[in-house]
Design a protein around this motif. Structure first.
Motif: not given
Length: 163
Positions: A54-68
């Motif tokens: 792969a040369d691309r991906a989608v990254v999802t990060l969470r916040g301090s509240h635990g949600g996206r």
């Protein structure tokens, strides 16, 4: 709000959900260094199918509240163990690796021989953030895994009387 939100979420990231090649997103541990997320895959480490090509991906990060908080497209690059940056970055990653067997130097040597280290750099602005996050649950049924087992009735050593 795009790039500052990505930068702030990356600085606080210890784990990320990474979606590669239209496969379901997988939770992986990562380390933020120099404006990118870095992760290790291979034997004895986390697995992320499809990442090698792969040369691309989608990254999802969470916040301090635990949600996206944010999802963003990332450019994926493999770190070459013979390159100059390996000596700088691999020890930093090894220092952040929890529950590693052995010391950091042996871990870096094992990674160079058996594993791959990848950089996830923001390629463009977020695809989902504050106002565009879904309101519904994105929960999915558990995927098949060798860790799952069939549920059996409990074993009873003695006869249980009912009253």
């Amino acid at each position: 709000m795009g790039q500052p939100l990505i930068d702030e979420a990356m600085r606080k990231a210890a784990v990320a959900w990474v979606e590669v090649a239209d496969q379901p997103a997988r939770l992986v541990w990562c380390v933020p260094v120099t404006g990118s997320l870095w992760l290790v895959t291979g034997p004895g480490e986390q697995q992320l199918p499809g990442l090698a090509g792969a040369d691309r991906a989608v990254v999802t990060l969470r916040g301090s509240h635990g949600g996206r908080v944010v999802s963003w497209p990332a450019a994926v690059r493999r770190l070459d163990p013979a390159g100059e940056r390996w000596a700088e970055l691999a020890p930093q990653l090894a220092g952040k690796r929890l529950n590693a067997s052995g010391d950091a130097a042996s871990l870096v040597a094992r990674w160079a021989a058996e594993c791959e280290v990848y950089e996830f750099a923001p390629a463009e602005g977020p695809v989902a953030a504050a106002g565009s996050l879904p309101d519904t649950s994105l929960a999915e049924p558990p995927r098949e895994s060798p860790a799952r087992r069939a549920v059996r009735t409990p074993f009873r050593l003695h006869r249980v009387r009912r009253r």
